[in-house]
Enzyme design. Structure first.
Site, PDB file in Angstrom:
ATOM      1  N   GLU A 138       1.199  -4.971  11.350  1.00  0.00           N
ATOM      2  CA  GLU A 138       0.545  -3.828  11.448  1.00  0.00           C
ATOM      3  C   GLU A 138       1.328  -3.222  11.659  1.00  0.00           C
ATOM      4  O   GLU A 138       1.488  -2.889  13.702  1.00  0.00           O
ATOM      5  CB  GLU A 138      -0.841  -3.414  11.446  1.00  0.00           C
ATOM      6  CG  GLU A 138      -1.851  -4.321  10.502  1.00  0.00           C
ATOM      7  CD  GLU A 138      -1.936  -3.497   9.076  1.00  0.00           C
ATOM      8  OE1 GLU A 138      -1.741  -2.145   8.519  1.00  0.00           O
ATOM      9  OE2 GLU A 138      -2.714  -3.831   8.193  1.00  0.00           O
ATOM     10  N   HIS A 191       0.912  -1.578  -0.148  1.00  0.00           N
ATOM     11  CA  HIS A 191      -0.181   0.162  -0.171  1.00  0.00           C
ATOM     12  C   HIS A 191       0.515   1.147  -0.187  1.00  0.00           C
ATOM     13  O   HIS A 191       2.021   1.421   0.809  1.00  0.00           O
ATOM     14  CB  HIS A 191      -1.006   0.159   1.370  1.00  0.00           C
ATOM     15  CG  HIS A 191      -1.515  -0.773   1.435  1.00  0.00           C
ATOM     16  ND1 HIS A 191      -2.160  -1.626   2.300  1.00  0.00           N
ATOM     17  CD2 HIS A 191      -3.326  -1.714  -0.205  1.00  0.00           C
ATOM     18  CE1 HIS A 191      -3.020  -2.776   1.703  1.00  0.00           C
ATOM     19  NE2 HIS A 191      -3.275  -2.619   0.321  1.00  0.00           N
ATOM     20  N   GLU A 209       2.108   3.531   2.727  1.00  0.00           N
ATOM     21  CA  GLU A 209       2.258   2.932   4.140  1.00  0.00           C
ATOM     22  C   GLU A 209       3.654   3.240   4.140  1.00  0.00           C
ATOM     23  O   GLU A 209       4.918   2.135   4.408  1.00  0.00           O
ATOM     24  CB  GLU A 209       1.863   1.377   4.360  1.00  0.00           C
ATOM     25  CG  GLU A 209       0.185   1.496   4.146  1.00  0.00           C
ATOM     26  CD  GLU A 209      -0.241  -0.212   4.337  1.00  0.00           C
ATOM     27  OE1 GLU A 209       0.404  -0.787   4.455  1.00  0.00           O
ATOM     28  OE2 GLU A 209      -1.461   0.082   4.230  1.00  0.00           O
TER      29      GLU A 209
HETATM   30  O1  0X9 Z   1      -6.325  -3.923   4.296  1.00  0.00           O
HETATM   31  C1  0X9 Z   1      -5.928  -4.520   4.388  1.00  0.00           C
HETATM   32  O2  0X9 Z   1      -5.118  -4.869   3.497  1.00  0.00           O
HETATM   33  C2  0X9 Z   1      -4.519  -4.821   5.648  1.00  0.00           C
HETATM   34  N1  0X9 Z   1      -4.930  -2.968   6.393  1.00  0.00           N
HETATM   35  S1  0X9 Z   1      -3.764  -1.767   5.754  1.00  0.00           S
HETATM   36  O3  0X9 Z   1      -4.481  -0.704   6.390  1.00  0.00           O
HETATM   37  N2  0X9 Z   1      -2.845  -2.195   6.226  1.00  0.00           N
HETATM   38  O4  0X9 Z   1      -4.155  -2.190   4.471  1.00  0.00           O
HETATM   39  C3  0X9 Z   1      -5.338  -5.476   6.480  1.00  0.00           C
HETATM   40  C4  0X9 Z   1      -5.040  -6.954   6.420  1.00  0.00           C
HETATM   41  C5  0X9 Z   1      -6.054  -7.383   7.152  1.00  0.00           C
HETATM   42  N3  0X9 Z   1      -6.899  -9.170   6.850  1.00  0.00           N
HETATM   43  C6  0X9 Z   1      -8.239  -9.178   7.575  1.00  0.00           C
HETATM   44  N4  0X9 Z   1      -8.642  -7.562   8.030  1.00  0.00           N
HETATM   45  N5  0X9 Z   1      -8.491 -10.153   6.301  1.00  0.00           N
HETATM   46 ZN    ZN Z   2      -1.715  -2.349   3.696  1.00  0.00          ZN
END
Ligand code: 0X9
Ligand code: ZN
Length: 425
Positions: free
Chosen positions: A354, A154, A157
């Site tokens: 994260e 992303h 980040e």
């Molecule tokens: O959305 C994502 O890909 C991740 N968070 S971010 O803020 N870095 O974009 C987290 C993905 C975690 N997976 C699930 N919640 N299933």
């Molecule tokens: Zn991310």
């Protein structure tokens, strides 16, 4: 051409203050099902609290919230990096990251070489550093255990770039003086790919100030919108919940699984090494979490031993960095994510970290640069731990953590480039 700026010109330039206004939408949600309901409209849930989620975005997201019929509160938030924040550290630009990796390789050719995962949509390198005391041919014949650390699926980040990059610097700078580091580097093949999404990263980067809040890659979609969410594009569970089929949305999954060249390149590289690569650490920001599969469904992993390994490793690592360890779908469902593919399709042990901070209001994606070093340091033990067990992560069930890792680490100066060296024009 790289140009070093003087301190005076830095202060006179855009570096002096960041003042980027963006919207933050607060949406009530108290269960994973309620959060998944919100995610299914195509929002990236940037922060999950016990009774609400936070979504950063633009007026597009406000309209989407209104169309979705969700209740929300709109908050304005301004990133403000003061001079001291910027002076104390800096996020590197795309060119600086590539140069840092290339310099590490040319200054330490016996253990480091510059490689690429492949080229991005816009033709940039997805840079990678190979670190090993074993030469590639020998590593192949000796079946040297390999591991991949990746960052920046992303764009916004930036910390997820710096942490694996600083890990490369740590390993190389401590190789000669630290016996444990030498031992790991001499018995592992370590791949560090800090920018999976170079085009997005390049687009989001603003020299010394916080960026554009961009998430996806920069592949134009039919219909005029831009970008695919690279952490919704993997081919395991692709097309399920928490990933959008609308190209306008931040979690757009792409027209098909592995449609994006950046993710094809990750897949092809990992598959080419899979016979001796068991582990992946995938860095993201923010929220201070250690996440393991599944992301695409609420069910637990069905293999009882794998559940034990994931639990043991996640909690061990969490004891070091004080992050929260949990199954990814406890947050909300998201499909087409990297760890599901690495575990579900390839049978690897894969974690999503994260990184800090734990809140949007503590800096969110644009944590003060003064904090980069401490975030790296607090994640050093987890990174070394994954490396130690890269030959066979299931060893954690029968063996205790080696004492060199349990003791205080020898915190040798982690020599990164000086502040002025990192500034480009
Ligand atoms: O959305 C994502 O890909 C991740 N968070 S971010 O803020 N870095 O974009 C987290 C993905 C975690 N997976 C699930 N919640 N299933
Ligand atoms: Zn991310």
């Amino acid at each position: 051409m790289k140009k070093i700026l003087t301190t005076a010109s830095i202060l006179a330039s855009s570096l002096s203050f960041a003042d980027v206004t963006r919207y933050i939408f607060e949406v009530p949600a108290a269960t994973r099902e309620e959060r998944t309901y919100i995610a299914n409209f195509g929002f990236a849930l940037d922060e999950v609290q016990s009774d609400r989620v936070f979504i950063s975005g633009t007026s597009y997201d406000r309209d989407l919230l209104n169309r979705s019929g969700l209740k929300f509160i709109e908050r304005k938030y301004q990133d403000r990096w003061e001079k001291a924040d910027v002076k104390a550290g800096t996020y590197r630009s795309y060119n600086s990251v590539v140069a840092s990796l290339q310099n590490l390789a040319s200054n330490h050719p016996e253990i480091a070489s510059y490689m690429v995962l492949g080229k991005s949509f816009e033709g940039r390198d997805q840079p990678m550093l190979r670190i090993s005391g074993v030469n590639p041919g020998q590593a192949e014949s000796a079946k040297t255990p390999a591991i991949l650390y990746q960052g920046c699926h992303h764009a916004r980040e930036h910390l997820s770039v710096e942490v694996p990059l600083r890990f490369a610097e740590y390993l190389i700078n401590n190789y000669a003086s630290n016996e444990s580091v030498k031992n790991l580097v001499d018995h592992r093949e370590i791949f560090i790919a800090p920018i999976v999404n170079p085009d997005g990263f390049f687009f989001d980067y603003t020299n010394g100030i916080s960026g554009k809040n961009w998430r996806k890659n920069r592949h134009p979609n039919s219909g005029g919108s831009m970008g695919v969410d690279l952490n919704r594009n993997y081919g395991f569970g692709w097309g399920g919940g928490g990933a959008s089929d609308d190209p306008n949305n931040d979690t757009y999954r792409g027209p098909s699984s592995f449609s994006e060249i950046e993710i094809q390149n990750v897949r092809d590289f990992v598959k080419s090494k899979r016979h001796r690569m068991n582990s992946v650490m995938d860095f993201h920001s923010f929220s201070e979490l250690i996440l393991y599969p599944w992301g695409y469904q609420y069910d637990d992993i069905s293999n009882a031993k794998d559940v034990q390994v994931y639990n043991k490793m996640a909690h061990q690592m969490a004891s070091w960095n004080n992050y929260t360890a949990e199954q990814a779908s406890d947050l909300y469902i998201a499909s087409g994510v990297s760890v599901d593919y690495f575990y579900g399709e390839l049978g690897m042990t894969a974690f999503t970290f994260e990184l800090s901070p734990n809140s949007m209001f503590g800096g969110g994606f644009y944590l003060s640069p003064s904090k980069i070093e401490s975030v790296f340091t607090s994640n050093l033990k987890p990174m070394l731990y994954m490396l130690e067990y890269a030959d066979n992560p299931a060893r954690v069930l029968t063996e205790s953590v080696p004492s060199w890792l349990l003791n205080n680490l020898d915190q040798k100066t982690i020599k990164t480039a000086s502040y002025e060296d990192l500034i480009e024009k």
